[in-house]
Design a protein around this motif. Structure first.
Motif, mmCIF file in Angstrom:
data_model
loop_
_atom_site.group_PDB
_atom_site.id
_atom_site.type_symbol
_atom_site.label_atom_id
_atom_site.label_comp_id
_atom_site.label_asym_id
_atom_site.label_seq_id
_atom_site.Cartn_x
_atom_site.Cartn_y
_atom_site.Cartn_z
ATOM 1 N N LEU A 20 0.852 -1.187 0.000
ATOM 2 C CA LEU A 20 0.000 0.000 0.000
ATOM 3 C C LEU A 20 0.887 1.236 0.000
ATOM 4 C CD1 LEU A 20 -2.856 1.305 0.244
ATOM 5 C CD2 LEU A 20 -2.379 1.455 2.711
ATOM 6 N N GLY A 21 0.920 1.930 -1.131
ATOM 7 C CA GLY A 21 1.495 3.262 -1.145
ATOM 8 C C GLY A 21 0.453 4.226 -0.629
ATOM 9 N N VAL A 22 0.828 5.073 0.321
ATOM 10 C CA VAL A 22 -0.158 5.942 0.965
ATOM 11 C C VAL A 22 0.433 7.333 1.152
ATOM 12 C CG1 VAL A 22 0.521 5.189 3.294
ATOM 13 C CG2 VAL A 22 -1.776 6.112 2.911
ATOM 14 N N GLY A 23 -0.376 8.350 0.873
ATOM 15 C CA GLY A 23 0.071 9.726 1.013
ATOM 16 C C GLY A 23 -1.070 10.610 1.462
ATOM 17 N N ALA A 24 -0.751 11.847 1.777
ATOM 18 C CA ALA A 24 -1.754 12.779 2.294
ATOM 19 C C ALA A 24 -2.721 13.258 1.223
ATOM 20 C CB ALA A 24 -1.066 13.983 2.937
ATOM 21 N N GLY A 25 -2.345 13.128 -0.060
ATOM 22 C CA GLY A 25 -3.198 13.613 -1.132
ATOM 23 C C GLY A 25 -2.982 15.093 -1.388
ATOM 24 N N GLY A 26 -3.701 15.604 -2.360
ATOM 25 C CA GLY A 26 -3.551 17.009 -2.732
ATOM 26 C C GLY A 26 -4.902 17.650 -2.951
ATOM 27 N N ASN A 27 -4.902 18.778 -3.650
ATOM 28 C CA ASN A 27 -6.132 19.512 -3.899
ATOM 29 C C ASN A 27 -6.664 19.286 -5.308
ATOM 30 O OD1 ASN A 27 -6.351 20.727 -1.339
ATOM 31 N ND2 ASN A 27 -4.853 22.290 -1.903
ATOM 32 N N GLY A 28 -6.400 18.106 -5.868
ATOM 33 C CA GLY A 28 -6.900 17.774 -7.192
ATOM 34 C C GLY A 28 -8.375 17.416 -7.172
ATOM 35 N N PHE A 29 -8.835 16.753 -8.225
ATOM 36 C CA PHE A 29 -10.260 16.459 -8.382
ATOM 37 C C PHE A 29 -10.798 15.589 -7.256
ATOM 38 C CE2 PHE A 29 -8.594 16.684 -12.891
ATOM 39 C CZ PHE A 29 -8.969 18.004 -13.083
ATOM 40 N N ASP A 30 -9.975 14.690 -6.729
ATOM 41 C CA ASP A 30 -10.435 13.806 -5.655
ATOM 42 C C ASP A 30 -10.852 14.588 -4.412
ATOM 43 O OD1 ASP A 30 -9.705 11.724 -7.299
ATOM 44 O OD2 ASP A 30 -7.879 11.232 -6.200
ATOM 45 N N ALA A 31 -10.227 15.725 -4.196
ATOM 46 C CA ALA A 31 -10.415 16.471 -2.948
ATOM 47 C C ALA A 31 -11.831 17.004 -2.793
ATOM 48 C CB ALA A 31 -9.409 17.618 -2.870
ATOM 49 N N THR A 32 -12.563 17.161 -3.905
ATOM 50 C CA THR A 32 -13.916 17.713 -3.831
ATOM 51 C C THR A 32 -14.971 16.788 -4.439
ATOM 52 O OG1 THR A 32 -13.536 18.886 -5.927
ATOM 53 C CG2 THR A 32 -13.051 20.082 -3.886
ATOM 54 N N ALA A 33 -14.575 15.590 -4.859
ATOM 55 C CA ALA A 33 -15.490 14.692 -5.568
ATOM 56 C C ALA A 33 -16.685 14.259 -4.723
ATOM 57 C CB ALA A 33 -14.736 13.462 -6.062
ATOM 58 N N LEU A 34 -16.506 14.192 -3.416
ATOM 59 C CA LEU A 34 -17.600 13.780 -2.535
ATOM 60 C C LEU A 34 -18.413 14.971 -2.041
ATOM 61 C CD1 LEU A 34 -15.852 10.978 -0.430
ATOM 62 C CD2 LEU A 34 -17.091 10.799 -2.596
ATOM 63 N N GLY A 35 -18.153 16.155 -2.617
ATOM 64 C CA GLY A 35 -18.930 17.334 -2.274
ATOM 65 C C GLY A 35 -18.371 18.162 -1.146
#
Length: 299
Positions: free
Chosen positions: A99-114
């Motif tokens: 499992l590669g795991v990271g904090a993520g960023g402000n891309g499309f995933d960041a707002t996909a769930l509303g």
């Protein structure tokens, strides 16, 4: 040094998807990873499939190379449901999952769930709780947790991972809090280089120096955790630095040599995709896969 690849989930399984994962194993790659995003940058309006189903399918048509995400983040994942999927994938692959795991960023995933994008501090807070809870869910049969961001109530994860005490974490981080998580929970650490260097038009030499600084900070984080930094594998996901390692076998060997000297022990090359950031000559790519490390060893 090990050589791995990253296969973006952009091909229908019946239209080349299966074959590219099988070809990766034939070429001798140590591991094949994929992004865990809902969509990504220039691929947003192009074909894009889910990471876990893709890796599950890949597990069924390969037998040797490791499989994994680079990287999964808290942006749209919850530790409880993710843990169940990972335990299942680890079983199906007979213990070949990282499992590669990271904090993520402000891309499309960041707002996909509303939701609104998290501020950097909120992102780091989520990441810390995400990793620590996931560690428990993957290594304990029954877990209850009441946290600030995540909860788990008498969650059963039997029989657990094939890999014991759990499947390995490769933690992508460059900031102090993320590096501390890598030092505490990681079996590997992941870097893509320093985006300030790449985005600012820096040189390969400046990139190498920035990565050297990351190694120093990782060493300090490990010392703070009472851990030997040598215990962690050091993985570099390529494609985000000023270097151009896929231009030729010689370019790759030079790139790999510089990064081996820094301490990187696994390089991950994006599988070529036409008309994208990852466009490259497939024939050169395959030569690098089959000849690159041998030429590096012969230097």
């Amino acid at each position: 040094m090990r050589l791995s690849t990253l296969i973006l989930p952009v091909r229908r399984w019946s239209e080349g998807g299966r074959e590219v994962w099988q070809r990766a194993e034939e070429l001798g790659f140590h591991a094949a990873y994929t992004y865990d995003h809902l969509s990504w940058r220039s691929f947003r309006d192009r074909t894009w499939f889910g990471a876990v189903p893709t890796l599950t399918a890949a597990a069924g048509v390969t037998s040797r190379m490791r499989l994994g995400t680079l990287v999964t983040s808290p942006n749209f994942r919850h530790p409880v449901t993710l843990a169940k999927e990972l335990i299942s994938l680890d079983d199906i692959s007979d213990g070949r999952v990282t499992l590669g795991v990271g904090a993520g960023g402000n891309g499309f995933d960041a707002t996909a769930l509303g939701q609104e994008p998290w501020a950097p501090r909120e992102r780091a807070d989520h990441f810390g709780e995400f990793v620590s809870l996931l560690d428990r869910l993957l290594s304990e049969d029954v877990v209850s947790h009441e946290g600030v961001h995540y909860s788990a109530h008498e969650v059963r994860n039997i029989p657990g991972c094939v890999q014991r005490p759990r499947l390995p974490f490769a933690v992508a981080a460059t900031g102090p809090r993320g590096l501390n998580l890598a030092a505490r929970y990681g079996q590997a650490w992941v870097t893509t280089g320093d985006p300030k260097v790449s985005n600012g038009g820096g040189t390969p030499a400046e990139s190498h120096e920035a990565i050297r600084g990351q190694f120093e900070r990782l060493g300090k984080a490990c010392a703070d955790q009472g851990r030997d930094v040598a215990d962690l594998q050091k993985i570099m996901l390529t494609g985000f630095t000023p270097d151009r390692p896929l231009d030729s076998v010689d370019a790759f060997v030079d790139f790999a040599g510089h990064h081996a000297e820094l301490g990187i022990d696994e390089l991950v090359l994006h599988w070529p995709i036409a008309d994208s950031l990852f466009e490259a000559d497939v024939a050169v790519f395959e030569r690098i896969a089959t000849e690159g490390l041998a030429q590096l060893a012969a230097r």
